[in-house]
Design a protein around this motif. Structure first.
Motif, PDB file in Angstrom:
ATOM      1  N   THR A  64      45.992  -4.397 -44.199  1.00 11.94           N
ATOM      2  CA  THR A  64      45.798  -5.631 -44.118  1.00 11.94           C
ATOM      3  C   THR A  64      44.105  -5.935 -44.326  1.00 11.94           C
ATOM      4  N   THR A  65      43.625  -7.087 -44.095  1.00 10.90           N
ATOM      5  CA  THR A  65      42.114  -7.366 -44.701  1.00 10.90           C
ATOM      6  C   THR A  65      41.145  -6.557 -43.826  1.00 10.90           C
ATOM      7  N   LYS A  66      40.147  -6.731 -44.287  1.00  9.86           N
ATOM      8  CA  LYS A  66      38.781  -6.055 -43.699  1.00  9.86           C
ATOM      9  C   LYS A  66      37.652  -7.105 -43.952  1.00  9.86           C
ATOM     10  N   ARG A  67      36.587  -7.008 -43.449  1.00  7.09           N
ATOM     11  CA  ARG A  67      35.495  -7.668 -43.875  1.00  7.09           C
ATOM     12  C   ARG A  67      34.824  -7.166 -45.008  1.00  7.09           C
ATOM     13  N   HIS A  68      34.505  -8.300 -45.882  1.00  6.21           N
ATOM     14  CA  HIS A  68      34.050  -7.759 -47.111  1.00  6.21           C
ATOM     15  C   HIS A  68      32.580  -6.831 -47.360  1.00  6.21           C
ATOM     16  N   PRO A  69      32.751  -5.810 -47.800  1.00  7.27           N
ATOM     17  CA  PRO A  69      31.436  -4.849 -48.085  1.00  7.27           C
ATOM     18  C   PRO A  69      30.555  -5.739 -48.925  1.00  7.27           C
ATOM     19  N   ALA A  70      29.358  -5.689 -48.594  1.00  2.76           N
ATOM     20  CA  ALA A  70      28.426  -6.281 -49.425  1.00  2.76           C
ATOM     21  C   ALA A  70      27.048  -5.713 -49.870  1.00  2.76           C
ATOM     22  N   PHE A  71      26.535  -5.969 -51.086  1.00  3.85           N
ATOM     23  CA  PHE A  71      25.194  -5.159 -51.262  1.00  3.85           C
ATOM     24  C   PHE A  71      24.368  -6.507 -51.610  1.00  3.85           C
ATOM     25  N   ILE A  72      23.148  -6.638 -51.063  1.00  3.85           N
ATOM     26  CA  ILE A  72      22.309  -7.520 -50.899  1.00  3.85           C
ATOM     27  C   ILE A  72      20.810  -7.020 -51.239  1.00  3.85           C
ATOM     28  N   ARG A  73      20.320  -7.815 -52.068  1.00  5.24           N
ATOM     29  CA  ARG A  73      18.948  -7.704 -52.574  1.00  5.24           C
ATOM     30  C   ARG A  73      17.927  -8.915 -52.159  1.00  5.24           C
ATOM     31  N   LEU A  74      16.699  -8.490 -51.676  1.00  8.31           N
ATOM     32  CA  LEU A  74      16.156  -9.767 -51.232  1.00  8.31           C
ATOM     33  C   LEU A  74      14.754  -9.766 -51.853  1.00  8.31           C
ATOM     34  N   LYS A  75      14.169 -10.741 -52.045  1.00  6.89           N
ATOM     35  CA  LYS A  75      12.695 -10.523 -52.643  1.00  6.89           C
ATOM     36  C   LYS A  75      12.235 -12.067 -51.668  1.00  6.89           C
ATOM     37  N   THR A  76      10.869 -11.684 -51.141  1.00  5.01           N
ATOM     38  CA  THR A  76      10.370 -12.740 -50.421  1.00  5.01           C
ATOM     39  C   THR A  76       8.868 -12.860 -50.767  1.00  5.01           C
ATOM     40  N   GLY A  77       8.479 -14.121 -50.614  1.00  2.00           N
ATOM     41  CA  GLY A  77       7.130 -14.554 -50.940  1.00  2.00           C
ATOM     42  C   GLY A  77       6.396 -15.106 -49.838  1.00  2.00           C
ATOM     43  N   LEU A  78       5.268 -14.808 -49.240  1.00  8.20           N
ATOM     44  CA  LEU A  78       4.713 -15.362 -47.833  1.00  8.20           C
ATOM     45  C   LEU A  78       3.198 -15.801 -48.556  1.00  8.20           C
ATOM     46  N   ASP A  79       2.765 -16.691 -47.531  1.00 12.34           N
ATOM     47  CA  ASP A  79       1.225 -16.975 -47.806  1.00 12.34           C
ATOM     48  C   ASP A  79       0.609 -15.932 -46.507  1.00 12.34           C
ATOM     49  N   ARG A  80      -0.702 -15.982 -46.667  1.00 10.16           N
ATOM     50  CA  ARG A  80      -1.586 -15.073 -46.030  1.00 10.16           C
ATOM     51  C   ARG A  80      -1.053 -15.248 -44.667  1.00 10.16           C
ATOM     52  N   GLU A  81      -0.811 -16.268 -44.169  1.00  9.26           N
ATOM     53  CA  GLU A  81      -0.515 -16.720 -42.559  1.00  9.26           C
ATOM     54  C   GLU A  81       0.941 -16.236 -42.360  1.00  9.26           C
ATOM     55  N   GLY A  82       1.685 -15.738 -43.302  1.00  7.02           N
ATOM     56  CA  GLY A  82       3.038 -15.454 -43.009  1.00  7.02           C
ATOM     57  C   GLY A  82       3.982 -16.372 -43.193  1.00  7.02           C
ATOM     58  N   ARG A  83       3.560 -17.730 -43.580  1.00 10.13           N
ATOM     59  CA  ARG A  83       4.639 -18.508 -43.827  1.00 10.13           C
ATOM     60  C   ARG A  83       5.508 -18.297 -45.156  1.00 10.13           C
ATOM     61  N   LEU A  84       6.709 -18.680 -45.147  1.00 10.53           N
ATOM     62  CA  LEU A  84       7.577 -18.631 -46.361  1.00 10.53           C
ATOM     63  C   LEU A  84       7.364 -19.521 -47.646  1.00 10.53           C
ATOM     64  N   LEU A  85       6.950 -18.795 -48.677  1.00  8.94           N
ATOM     65  CA  LEU A  85       6.736 -19.666 -49.875  1.00  8.94           C
ATOM     66  C   LEU A  85       7.976 -19.591 -50.690  1.00  8.94           C
ATOM     67  N   ALA A  86       8.835 -18.312 -50.651  1.00  8.88           N
ATOM     68  CA  ALA A  86      10.116 -18.177 -51.666  1.00  8.88           C
ATOM     69  C   ALA A  86      10.738 -17.269 -51.199  1.00  8.88           C
ATOM     70  N   GLN A  87      12.284 -17.496 -51.270  1.00 11.65           N
ATOM     71  CA  GLN A  87      13.258 -16.620 -50.928  1.00 11.65           C
ATOM     72  C   GLN A  87      14.514 -16.412 -52.135  1.00 11.65           C
ATOM     73  N   GLU A  88      14.349 -15.408 -52.336  1.00 16.26           N
ATOM     74  CA  GLU A  88      15.277 -14.867 -53.525  1.00 16.26           C
ATOM     75  C   GLU A  88      16.309 -13.867 -52.737  1.00 16.26           C
TER      76      GLU A  88
END
Lengths: 732, 283, 151
Positions: free
Chosen positions: A265-289
């Motif tokens: 029977t079924t199982k949880r989907h395995p996953a491969f995830i690649r993240l790229k995150t851009g932040l400003d000097r104060e740590g605020r998120l500018l970009a999330q890929e």
């Protein structure tokens, strides 16, 4: 007798189904029998990918004692209806995964049925298999979501942090295995058993058997746990039981033992995830890929919607002006994966939450403060551009969990402990901030077009009629409370009809944390309509006696008065399925989870010392049951992080026994502190949102963060085992 | 559940003589004690059409007697063994090991006879039995012999019992003196109710100036059968227990074991963890 | 013919001696409260008391249980009145889907009979052989502790 309209919602009333469960009287499918019953077994493939040529039956075996169903015997369509129907009920021409069902055999004696399996073999010609999603050339679904301009935002970022994360299969391990019993009654083919979605199963029966709807009936038996594992798979096992009963014209019981359930029977989907995150000097998120790859297994089943939820949750409960998410669900020659509590969100949130640890390292900023800076708040716009107007408890749960666990103090203590070379252990504390959208994603709820009803019988019984199934989560009790509160009557006046497609409307599936919020909302609506009808009878709801009197008048011809409510989306709700922009969910729940753990330096054995979690899900209809959901889901999350290692080779699970696939036992469950934060939503009954899956998302990244604190290393794949940790610990 | 009870030929013994006679007459029979191993195989459908010899009624093989030696009947349950005051006193490592096997329901049925005959490489009772230098008493209709416990194992799930032999009791001789240190430690995936990745048992006798009189250290799950770390033991005999000696002993662990990767754990982990446990025990 | 004393009644079973006690209870005696969860002795859903001892009924052939006293979950409640241990589970949310519940209740009864202490750690260790996937165990521990405290 005067009754007060006692406050029912918000009270920890005892479960309505407790008595039968506590006394052993509850009837699960394997407790049921019928005269003339046949026991069914399934002939399954041992190869992963092959051209199917046929079956070879040992002529010496007394086949005349058996009823056999193969693909060619299917009266309807050999395709299990999910979003597509690419998965056959029984393999025909091709085998695409190990354990794929090829034929069904039934016999009056269960042991003889299993014996029969040894006397038939599958004639096939092996084809090259694909076992790793990264090698797959077949994509079930691709989703792209874009907001703003990521390329520009990265170029403007003070910090850019990348990371790869890997999530494994997870097995539901509900204590009751899957099962169905099909029988004929009054010229209708009825199937009862363990399930979450009676109307999904009805649709599957219609596809397989090609009888008109009034000749088919699906009835829920007591169900011993589901966690999503009984959302999709029952379409197959109920279909199989029905196919045999249809051919045999006798009742057929098909129940898997644990070995078969874990293998097939079924199982949880395995996953491969690649993240790229851009932040400003104060740590605020500018970009999330984010790039997500899910392993769907051999057939598409629910992969497109698991992917959908993963994509929407891939950027976490944060505000970020520039987002780019690309998700793919790919095919492999392994048993199809399916729904499991969280449905893509645990995978996505593991990556995005653990990524903060990498961001903290690179920026030198504090991981908790980074959450605080970027968390969604009222007025925020989400990844899909949805404006959250109210009921956004992200910061509230963060503060509640930090306070309850004395996080800062604990962290400093543990850091000191780790700095002492005499310590025999390393200690770590880690945090995660997570969310979970309640209800089906985007246009899903509109498409479901759910209904629920409340009826009043001539004898004064008030019934809730909904297709929602009690699977342990307490939905039967919650719906009772909601109905009682809406009517302003005592709780014990209400009875919830057992889900039976001949008696209850289609309220949609019992999944996606939608039952309390969406179906509960419909029940409340229907109850209010009943109340309005009873307004013609002043004092009707004041006592059972006056209610009965009113009912006798209202119920023309002695039949019940039935008020039905139909789903309507919140006003102004818009969703674009192509661009993936708009209102993804009517409401989000939020949770902050803090895990404290200890690692033995000599053996890397890891023991969770404590789990603290603050959950905001609008409002708890029943605080005791809600805490039960939170504790249970949290422990499943801890199992996912540390204990549950599904070992696959050549597409098959090697450790498919409860002896070898380790779910947490009582000694593995840490003391848990649970804080419920209220933040009512206008989109749910009495302010309630969904809760079922939210507890699952937080523990695993919190564990990984705690391990990072303890060891100084970020482990990006689950489960995090002593085998993974020990090489990185210096000699004690 | 795939087993067919109708297909099983059921033999029952009430005395050792009866058991041995029935076993001699039915050489293909499977001796059944507590069932914690055999019944799992039955439930998976592997035992159909076999003959089973039920020993659970052989009361004489259930007895635990303490005299000069401690004799534990092959059919005494793990619960009975660990609760026996003489076992707690004279073989505490064995009591501890048994208390960590499964949960109470398993311990109420599991037996040393069943465990030894099943010869799992991961048997948790074996490291303690090995350091206590237990002897297994084997009997058949026409013979009796006693062998050191580790000789009862021939390979993975293969015992070295001869045809017709059943285990009567497991005898633990008295220790030469009270050990300076003792250890039982089990590493499993879960904190309880788990098959071992590795379990170790150790007894250490130290003389004056930290000189090693004797070390006994045994491991499971590091080889097809449970093992004593003979090389390390022999190396340390008579030596002073200082850091270099301890390190050398830990290095010698690999001489006596051949751990593998399996779905439960890895060879590298088992070896590292075993070395670390030995080091901690000696330090 | 094999005789057992099940829930204080003398019951006779006529089938193959190797039929599992679990199946004899469920099929021949129609006592379906005892459940099958794994067939490996791992989950404890099939726990019963045999001569007062907690055992997994999926691992015991009927022949080995001959003449023994068996107690199942059905022995706890008296007609419509829950036993104190069941009431404690009711009050503290110790049962969700209900599959592990019969085994958990009997395991708790076995614990009390052998005078287990009212400590969370000791109760957890005793319950290690009863797996639950729904509750996270905390509500079960709370139920048992409340029951032991009251008794």
């Amino acid at each position: 007798m005067k009754t007060s309209s006692k406050r029912c919602v918000g009270a920890s009333v005892a479960r309505v189904d407790a008595f039968e469960k506590l006394t052993g009287a509850a009837r699960y499918v394997d407790d049921l029998t019928r005269p003339g019953l046949l026991h069914a077994v399934t002939l399954r493939s041992s190869v992963a990918h092959a051209r199917l040529k046929g079956l070879i039956f040992d002529p010496a075996f007394p086949w005349h004692e058996c009823v056999i169903v193969q693909a060619q015997d299917i009266p309807g369509k050999n395709g299990v209806p999910f979003l597509q129907d690419d998965q056959p009920f029984l393999a025909q021409d091709f085998i695409r995964h190990p354990q794929e069902p090829v034929a069904l055999i039934a016999h009056p004696d269960r042991a003889a049925a299993y014996e029969a399996l040894k006397h038939v073999s599958i004639d096939c010609e092996a084809l090259p298999p694909v076992f790793d999603a990264r090698d797959s050339k077949t994509c079930f679904k691709e989703i792209r979501l874009e907001k703003g301009d990521c390329a520009r935002a990265f170029s403007e970022s003070a910090f850019v942090v990348e990371g790869d994360y890997s999530l494994p299969h997870q097995e539901h391990a509900y204590i009751e295995t899957q099962g169905a019993l099909a029988y004929w009654e009054d010229d209708a083919l009825c199937v009862t058993g363990s399930l979450q979605c009676p109307y999904y199963v009805l649709k599957a029966l219609k596809a397989a058997i090609a009888l008109p709807e009034h000749s088919l009936r699906v009835i829920q038996a007591a169900t011993g746990g589901g966690f999503g594992g009984k959302e999709d798979y029952p379409n197959i096992i109920f279909g199989h039981a029905a196919l045999l009963a249809y051919k045999a014209k006798r009742p057929v019981k098909l129940v898997y033992d644990r070995l078969e359930d874990m293998a097939a029977t079924t199982k949880r989907h395995p996953a491969f995830i690649r993240l790229k995150t851009g932040l400003d000097r104060e740590g605020r998120l500018l970009a999330q890929e984010a790039e997500l790859l899910l392993d769907g297994g051999a057939y598409s089943t629910l992969s497109p919607v698991v992917l959908s939820r993963a994509v929407v949750h891939a950027t976490g409960p944060y505000h970020c002006p520039n987002v780019r998410v690309r998700g793919r669900a790919a095919a492999t020659n392994t048993p199809p994966n399916g729904a499991f509590r969280g449905f893509g969100a645990p995978q996505a949130l593991f990556a995005v939450e653990l990524h903060w640890e990498a961001i903290a390292r690179k920026t030198g900023l504090d991981a908790v403060e980074l959450r605080r800076k970027n968390a969604l708040r009222p007025g925020s716009s989400t990844t899909t551009g949805q404006e959250l107007k109210e009921s956004v408890g992200a910061l509230a749960v963060l503060d509640a969990a930090l306070k309850k666990s004395r996080y800062a103090r604990t962290r400093a203590q543990f850091t000191r402990h780790n700095g002492n070379p005499k310590s025999k252990t390393l200690k770590g504390v880690g945090l995660s901030l997570t969310h979970h959208g309640a209800g089906f994603t985007g246009g899903g709820e509109l498409h479901l077009d759910s209904r629920a009803a409340v009826s009043l019988s001539a004898d004064g019984t008030i019934r809730v009629l909904a297709g929602s199934t009690e699977i342990g989560q307490g939905s039967k009790t919650a719906l009772t409370q909601i109905c009682a509160q809406a009517l302003g009557v005592p709780f014990h006046w209400i009875c919830v009809e057992n889900p039976d497609t001949s008696k209850v409307p289609d309220s949609g599936p019992t999944v996606a944390s939608r039952t309390t919020m969406v179906v509960g909302g419909l029940v409340r609506q229907a109850a209010l309509e009943l109340k309005e009808r009873l307004a013609d009878f002043p004092g009707a709801l004041a006592s059972l006696k006056s209610l009965k009197a009113a009912a006798r008048t209202l119920c023309i011809d002695g039949g019940p008065l039935r008020l039905e409510a139909r789903y309507a989306p919140p006003e102004g709700f818009v969703w674009n399925e192509t661009t993936y922009r708009g209102d993804a969910y009517a409401a989000y729940g939020f949770a902050a989870t803090i895990v404290e753990l200890e690692i033995d330096k000599a053996t890397a054995e890891t023991r969770v010392l404590k789990l603290t979690t603050a959950h905001e899900f609008g409002r708890a209809v029943n605080p005791l049951l809600a805490e039960g959901q939170i504790a249970g889901g949290a422990l499943q999350g801890l199992g996912y992080a540390l204990l549950e290692h599904a070992v696959f080779a050549k597409g098959s699970m090697l450790n498919g026994q409860l002896t070898n696939y380790m779910i947490p036992a009582a000694t593995d469950a840490p003391p848990m502190e649970i804080v419920i934060v209220d933040s009512p939503t206008p989109h749910g009954p009495f302010g309630a949102k969904g809760l079922g899956e939210l507890p699952m998302n937080g523990p695993a990244p919190a564990v990984a963060a705690a391990v990072h604190h303890a060891t100084g290393r970020i482990f990006r794949a689950l489960p995090i085992r002593p085998e993974d940790i020990l090489p990185h610990l210096s000699n004690p | 559940m795939r087993g067919d009870p109708k297909s099983i030929r059921w033999l029952r013994a009430r005395t050792p003589e009866q058991a041995l006679a029935l076993y001699a007459q039915n050489p293909g029979a499977l001796p059944l004690a507590g069932g914690s191993d055999l019944m799992v195989a039955f439930n998976a459908g592997h035992l159909n059409r076999k003959t089973v010899l039920d020993l659970s009624g052989v009361e004489r093989w259930r007895k635990i007697s303490a005299g000069r030696t401690l004799a534990i009947g092959s059919l005494a349950t793990f619960t009975e063994i660990q609760n026996h005051p003489q076992v707690a006193k004279r073989a505490p490592l064995l009591a501890l090991a048994l208390s960590e096997v499964g949960g109470p329901a398993v311990q109420n049925r599991a037996t040393l006879g069943g465990n030894i005959a099943n010869a799992s490489p991961a048997g948790d009772s074996f490291p303690p039995l090995a350091v206590y230098e237990a002897r297994v008493h084997l009997m058949s209709v026409d013979s009796q012999r006693a062998i050191p416990v580790l000789e009862a194992f021939a390979g993975v799930k293969k015992n070295s019992l001869k045809p017709g032999e059943l285990i009567g009791c497991v005898e633990l001789p008295a220790l030469p003196s009270k050990p300076s240190r003792s250890l039982f430690r089990k590493l499993g995936t879960r904190s309880a109710q788990a098959v071992s990745k590795l379990a170790v048992a150790g007894l250490l006798w130290l003389g004056k100036d930290r000189r090693v009189v004797e070390l006994r250290f045994a491991v499971n799950a590091m080889a097809p059968t449970a093992r004593r770390l003979k090389s390390a033991e022999m190396f340390l005999r008579g030596k002073t227990l200082d850091a270099p000696a301890i390190e050398r002993a830990c290095e010698l662990v690999s001489q006596d074991v051949s751990p593998i990767d399996d779905f439960r754990s890895s060879a590298a982990y088992r070896l590292s963890a075993c070395r670390n446990l030995l080091r901690a025990f000696l330090s | 013919m094999i005789t057992f004393i099940v829930n204080k009644r003398r019951l006779k079973y006529k089938g193959p001696p190797f039929k599992r006690l679990l199946d004899v209870l469920r099929e021949d005696f129609e006592l379906t409260g005892t459940k099958e969860g794994c067939g490996e002795g791992e989950c404890g859903a099939c726990s019963v008391l045999m001569d007062g001892q907690l055992v997994n009924a999926c691992l015991i052939p009927a022949g080995q249980a001959e003449g023994k006293t068996i107690e199942t979950v059905e022995s706890l409640a008296k007609h419509k009145t829950l036993a104190p241990v069941q009431k404690a589970f009711l009050d503290h949310g110790g049962s969700q889907c209900g599959m592990c519940t019969p085994g958990m209740l009997l395991s708790a009864v076995a614990y009390k009979r052998r005078k287990g202490k009212n400590s969370a750690a000791a109760i957890r260790k005793h319950l290690a052989g009863n797996l639950c996937r729904c509750t996270g165990y905390q509500p079960i521990i709370d139920s048992v502790r409340a029951w032991l405290k009251k008794s």
